[in-house]
Design an enzyme around this catalytic site. Structure first.
Site, PDB file in Angstrom:
ATOM      1  N   PHE A  72       0.829  -1.215   0.000  1.00  0.00           N
ATOM      2  CA  PHE A  72       0.000   0.000   0.000  1.00  0.00           C
ATOM      3  C   PHE A  72       0.867   1.270   0.000  1.00  0.00           C
ATOM      4  CE2 PHE A  72      -1.975   2.921   3.328  1.00  0.00           C
ATOM      5  CZ  PHE A  72      -2.738   3.650   2.436  1.00  0.00           C
ATOM      6  N   ILE A  73       1.715   1.428   1.019  1.00  0.00           N
ATOM      7  CA  ILE A  73       2.529   2.650   1.110  1.00  0.00           C
ATOM      8  C   ILE A  73       3.543   2.687  -0.034  1.00  0.00           C
ATOM      9  CG2 ILE A  73       4.205   3.919   2.528  1.00  0.00           C
ATOM     10  CD1 ILE A  73       2.780   2.832   5.035  1.00  0.00           C
ATOM     11  N   ASN A  76      12.006 -12.492  -2.038  1.00  0.00           N
ATOM     12  CA  ASN A  76      11.561 -12.629  -0.649  1.00  0.00           C
ATOM     13  C   ASN A  76      12.790 -12.368   0.217  1.00  0.00           C
ATOM     14  OD1 ASN A  76      10.819 -13.464   1.907  1.00  0.00           O
ATOM     15  ND2 ASN A  76       9.521 -15.118   1.140  1.00  0.00           N
ATOM     16  N   TYR A 128      -1.470 -10.684  14.185  1.00  0.00           N
ATOM     17  CA  TYR A 128      -0.559 -10.575  15.337  1.00  0.00           C
ATOM     18  C   TYR A 128      -0.807 -11.632  16.400  1.00  0.00           C
ATOM     19  CZ  TYR A 128      -0.214  -5.795  13.375  1.00  0.00           C
ATOM     20  OH  TYR A 128      -0.088  -4.714  12.553  1.00  0.00           O
ATOM     21  N   TYR A 149       3.647  -7.818  17.414  1.00  0.00           N
ATOM     22  CA  TYR A 149       4.049  -6.894  16.340  1.00  0.00           C
ATOM     23  C   TYR A 149       4.753  -5.672  16.921  1.00  0.00           C
ATOM     24  CZ  TYR A 149       2.895  -3.245  12.764  1.00  0.00           C
ATOM     25  OH  TYR A 149       2.916  -2.201  11.853  1.00  0.00           O
ATOM     26  N   LYS A 197     -18.913  -4.140  11.397  1.00  0.00           N
ATOM     27  CA  LYS A 197     -18.725  -4.809  12.697  1.00  0.00           C
ATOM     28  C   LYS A 197     -17.868  -3.952  13.625  1.00  0.00           C
ATOM     29  CE  LYS A 197     -19.262  -9.417  10.913  1.00  0.00           C
ATOM     30  NZ  LYS A 197     -18.598 -10.490  10.214  1.00  0.00           N
ATOM     31  N   ARG A 226      -8.749   6.482  17.071  1.00  0.00           N
ATOM     32  CA  ARG A 226      -7.636   6.534  16.130  1.00  0.00           C
ATOM     33  C   ARG A 226      -7.609   7.894  15.448  1.00  0.00           C
ATOM     34  NH1 ARG A 226      -6.878   2.314  18.348  1.00  0.00           N
ATOM     35  NH2 ARG A 226      -6.399   0.285  17.441  1.00  0.00           N
ATOM     36  N   TYR A 234      -6.206 -11.131  21.476  1.00  0.00           N
ATOM     37  CA  TYR A 234      -6.308  -9.779  20.918  1.00  0.00           C
ATOM     38  C   TYR A 234      -6.352  -8.767  22.056  1.00  0.00           C
ATOM     39  CZ  TYR A 234      -7.985  -5.744  18.262  1.00  0.00           C
ATOM     40  OH  TYR A 234      -8.100  -4.496  17.689  1.00  0.00           O
TER      41      TYR A 234
HETATM   42  P1  NAD Z   1       1.531  -3.650   3.072  1.00  0.00           P
HETATM   43  O1  NAD Z   1       1.249  -4.990   3.646  1.00  0.00           O
HETATM   44  O2  NAD Z   1       0.577  -3.116   2.066  1.00  0.00           O
HETATM   45  O3  NAD Z   1       2.985  -3.632   2.433  1.00  0.00           O
HETATM   46  C1  NAD Z   1       4.056  -4.423   2.876  1.00  0.00           C
HETATM   47  C2  NAD Z   1       4.714  -5.040   1.655  1.00  0.00           C
HETATM   48  O4  NAD Z   1       5.867  -5.780   2.090  1.00  0.00           O
HETATM   49  C3  NAD Z   1       3.797  -6.042   0.935  1.00  0.00           C
HETATM   50  O5  NAD Z   1       3.689  -5.722  -0.444  1.00  0.00           O
HETATM   51  C4  NAD Z   1       4.496  -7.384   1.123  1.00  0.00           C
HETATM   52  O6  NAD Z   1       4.362  -8.266   0.002  1.00  0.00           O
HETATM   53  C5  NAD Z   1       5.952  -6.946   1.316  1.00  0.00           C
HETATM   54  N1  NAD Z   1       6.726  -7.962   2.049  1.00  0.00           N
HETATM   55  C6  NAD Z   1       6.424  -8.504   3.255  1.00  0.00           C
HETATM   56  N2  NAD Z   1       7.335  -9.438   3.584  1.00  0.00           N
HETATM   57  C7  NAD Z   1       8.228  -9.483   2.563  1.00  0.00           C
HETATM   58  C8  NAD Z   1       9.379 -10.258   2.318  1.00  0.00           C
HETATM   59  N3  NAD Z   1       9.788 -11.199   3.178  1.00  0.00           N
HETATM   60  N4  NAD Z   1      10.074 -10.047   1.185  1.00  0.00           N
HETATM   61  C9  NAD Z   1       9.647  -9.109   0.284  1.00  0.00           C
HETATM   62  N5  NAD Z   1       8.557  -8.353   0.462  1.00  0.00           N
HETATM   63  C10 NAD Z   1       7.848  -8.544   1.579  1.00  0.00           C
HETATM   64  O7  NAD Z   1       1.655  -2.634   4.298  1.00  0.00           O
HETATM   65  P2  NAD Z   1       1.776  -1.038   4.315  1.00  0.00           P
HETATM   66  O8  NAD Z   1       0.540  -0.490   4.929  1.00  0.00           O
HETATM   67  O9  NAD Z   1       2.231  -0.535   3.001  1.00  0.00           O
HETATM   68  O10 NAD Z   1       2.918  -0.849   5.418  1.00  0.00           O
HETATM   69  C11 NAD Z   1       4.280  -0.665   5.108  1.00  0.00           C
HETATM   70  C12 NAD Z   1       5.083  -0.500   6.388  1.00  0.00           C
HETATM   71  O11 NAD Z   1       4.559   0.554   7.189  1.00  0.00           O
HETATM   72  C13 NAD Z   1       5.102  -1.736   7.292  1.00  0.00           C
HETATM   73  O12 NAD Z   1       6.380  -1.888   7.843  1.00  0.00           O
HETATM   74  C14 NAD Z   1       4.107  -1.418   8.381  1.00  0.00           C
HETATM   75  O13 NAD Z   1       4.418  -2.087   9.588  1.00  0.00           O
HETATM   76  C15 NAD Z   1       4.266   0.088   8.496  1.00  0.00           C
HETATM   77  N6  NAD Z   1       3.028   0.702   9.003  1.00  0.00           N
HETATM   78  C16 NAD Z   1       2.003   1.052   8.193  1.00  0.00           C
HETATM   79  C17 NAD Z   1       0.872   1.644   8.721  1.00  0.00           C
HETATM   80  C18 NAD Z   1      -0.261   2.130   7.859  1.00  0.00           C
HETATM   81  O14 NAD Z   1      -1.029   2.940   8.364  1.00  0.00           O
HETATM   82  N7  NAD Z   1      -0.429   1.712   6.629  1.00  0.00           N
HETATM   83  C19 NAD Z   1       0.761   1.858  10.106  1.00  0.00           C
HETATM   84  C20 NAD Z   1       1.810   1.463  10.912  1.00  0.00           C
HETATM   85  C21 NAD Z   1       2.951   0.901  10.354  1.00  0.00           C
HETATM   86  N1  UDP Z   2     -11.995  -2.719  13.909  1.00  0.00           N
HETATM   87  C1  UDP Z   2     -13.387  -2.854  14.005  1.00  0.00           C
HETATM   88  N2  UDP Z   2     -14.036  -3.529  13.006  1.00  0.00           N
HETATM   89  C2  UDP Z   2     -13.396  -4.065  11.922  1.00  0.00           C
HETATM   90  C3  UDP Z   2     -11.984  -3.908  11.843  1.00  0.00           C
HETATM   91  C4  UDP Z   2     -11.315  -3.233  12.861  1.00  0.00           C
HETATM   92  O1  UDP Z   2     -14.026  -2.398  14.965  1.00  0.00           O
HETATM   93  O2  UDP Z   2     -14.070  -4.634  11.039  1.00  0.00           O
HETATM   94  C5  UDP Z   2     -11.278  -1.924  14.965  1.00  0.00           C
HETATM   95  C6  UDP Z   2     -10.084  -2.606  15.636  1.00  0.00           C
HETATM   96  O3  UDP Z   2     -10.501  -3.412  16.723  1.00  0.00           O
HETATM   97  C7  UDP Z   2      -9.265  -1.388  16.070  1.00  0.00           C
HETATM   98  C8  UDP Z   2      -9.530  -0.352  14.968  1.00  0.00           C
HETATM   99  O4  UDP Z   2     -10.722  -0.791  14.307  1.00  0.00           O
HETATM  100  O5  UDP Z   2      -9.792  -0.878  17.288  1.00  0.00           O
HETATM  101  C9  UDP Z   2      -8.416  -0.180  13.950  1.00  0.00           C
HETATM  102  O6  UDP Z   2      -8.061  -1.428  13.432  1.00  0.00           O
HETATM  103  P1  UDP Z   2      -6.992  -1.654  12.268  1.00  0.00           P
HETATM  104  O7  UDP Z   2      -7.083  -3.085  11.851  1.00  0.00           O
HETATM  105  O8  UDP Z   2      -7.142  -0.666  11.178  1.00  0.00           O
HETATM  106  O9  UDP Z   2      -5.547  -1.460  12.915  1.00  0.00           O
HETATM  107  P2  UDP Z   2      -4.926  -0.768  14.210  1.00  0.00           P
HETATM  108  O10 UDP Z   2      -5.236   0.678  14.161  1.00  0.00           O
HETATM  109  O11 UDP Z   2      -5.526  -1.445  15.415  1.00  0.00           O
HETATM  110  O12 UDP Z   2      -3.479  -1.060  14.068  1.00  0.00           O
END
Ligand code: NAD
Ligand code: UDP
Length: 389
Positions: free
Chosen positions: A28-29, A76, A105, A185, A251, A260, A335
């Protein structure tokens, strides 16, 4: 396309093109960061991931204006000797690779710990040994629960920001007990942060750590049964989108009382761009990246998404738009939840002069418009298909 030659950093110096090894570029990012780097800069990207569906539009056809500046490597990082070579070829490594969906997690704690700690170790080591800069993606979840959450429910101190605002250089990391495997995590991310920090202190590694606070937008996760497993549980944006698309109640886990702050992915990407292009201001820092103005409870998020989806789809909402579900039923044993996440913005303001712009309503409107356009037809067809007996 912006003229790359005219671009300057925050100190007015011209920005020169670099090569970036982006691990997890297909997520995603990563997909949004690659898009920005291709359309607005002259930097090159060595995009590493096991999947590339979310960046396919950037890789082909050959006639794309950035042809040759992005190269996909299906690797990978758990077990591929090509990784060190790619890090050596690059000026900067950005590590996004992780298992980062809460449903994993507590149900796949080993995979979660390996992915977020063990698999990240070689990346840190190769950067340190080869004197390469590293931007590592951690999480706001390293803060765990707020101090305020441990105060009595009626304590007036719960309203005092000192008990809930999350500051990179002051707030403690407060996790639940070991049997609450939710924290596998956060704990793995915390340890890799400490390791990177120590590599900086003892071996001079140039690093920046990013703590995202609920970044959301198009291409986040998957819609179960359409572009991901039917039984899969993505993060809340995709869960609620799926419910809205299927006209099912959203849900609310344990009453949807957790709070959040949500930030639009495009605002957050601006912050990452500033880190990439202003190394002297970003190195050695840990940055919260979130939008403190967009705080809601999960219940309020559900109500807002229901209204916005009704507007963008032109369909009235269903009679009972939400339903309560216990966390044990939804996520299983082990959880636990972060109660509240408001980022302090002092450090990122001071170092990079960055602030988020997009309101929650506006970011939901553009994101749900994307979800509707991308998935509504596929969902209709999936629902119309007779179930195999
Ligand atoms: P995402 O799951 O969309 O992207 C992660 C990517 O890493 C995936 O495309 C996956 O295929 C790749 N990947 C995982 N394991 C791999 C491996 N062993 N080898 C090669 N590729 C691998 O998640 P995202 O939301 O884009 O998050 C990116 C980073 O940001 C993560 O480290 C996540 O913990 C951190 N993060 C994101 C958020 C958010 O709000 N989106 C919040 C907190 C932390
Ligand atoms: N959550 C929810 N319903 C859903 C999915 C998530 O109520 O269908 C809640 C979850 O319990 C948490 C918050 O939404 O309190 C955000 O969850 P998310 O999976 O986005 O990640 P988090 O912010 O906890 O890392």
């Amino acid at each position: 396309m912006a003229s790359a030659a005219a671009r300057v950093d925050l100190d007015g110096k011209p920005i020169t093109g670099i090569t970036i090894c982006m691990i997890g570029a297909g997520g995603f990012i990563g997909s949004h960061l690659c898009e920005k780097l291709m359309s607005e800069t002259s930097h090159k990207v060595l995009a590493v991931d096991v999947y590339n569906d979310k960046i396919k539009h950037l890789l082909e056809p050959d006639s794309l204006p950035w042809n040759g500046r992005i190269q996909f490597h299906r690797i990978n990082i758990k077990n591929d000797s090509r990784l060190e070579g790619l890090i050596k070829m690059a000026d900067l490594t950005i590590n996004l690779a992780a298992i980062c969906t809460p449903a994993d997690y507590n149900t796949r704690p080993l995979d979660t710990i390996y992915s977020n700690f063990i698999d990240a170790l070689p990346v840190v080591k190769y950067c340190s040994e080869n004197n390469k800069r590293l931007i590592h993606f951690s999480t706001c979840e390293v803060y765990g629960k707020t101090i305020g959450s441990y105060l009595p429910k009626d304590s007036p101190l719960r309203q005092d920001p000192a008990y809930y605002i999350l500051k990179e250089d002051e707030s403690p990391c407060i996790f639940g007990s070991i049997e609450k495997q939710r924290w596998s995590y956060a704990c793995a991310k915390q340890l890799i942060e400490r390791l990177i920090y120590a590599e900086g202190a003892e071996n001079g590694l140039e690093f920046t750590i990013v703590r995202p606070f609920n970044w959301i937008g198009p291409r986040m996760d998957f819609i179960p049964g359409i572009d991901g497993p039917s039984e899969g549980v993505p993060r809340v944006l995709a869960c609620f989108s799926n419910n809205l698309l299927r006209r099912e109640p959203l849900k609310l886990v344990d009453g949807g009382e957790s709070q959040r702050t949500f930030i639009y992915i495009k605002d957050a990407i601006e912050a990452v761009m500033l880190m990439i292009e202003n190394p002297a201001r970003a190195n050695g820092h840990i940055f919260n990246v979130g939008n403190p103005n967009n705080e809601v409870t999960v219940r309020q998020l559900a109500e807002m998404m229901t209204k916005v989806y009704s507007k963008v789809s032109g369909e009235p909402s269903i009679d009972s738009p939400t339903i309560d579900v216990s966390s044990k039923e939804f996520y299983g044993e082990g959880y636990d939840d972060s109660d509240k996440r408001i980022p302090d913005m002092t450090i990122i303001n001071k170092q990079l002069g960055w602030n988020p712009k997009t309101s929650l309503w506006d970011l939901l409107e553009s994101t749900l418009t994307y979800q509707h356009r991308t998935y509504a037809e596929a969902i209709k067809q999936a629902i119309a298909k007779p179930i195999a007996s």
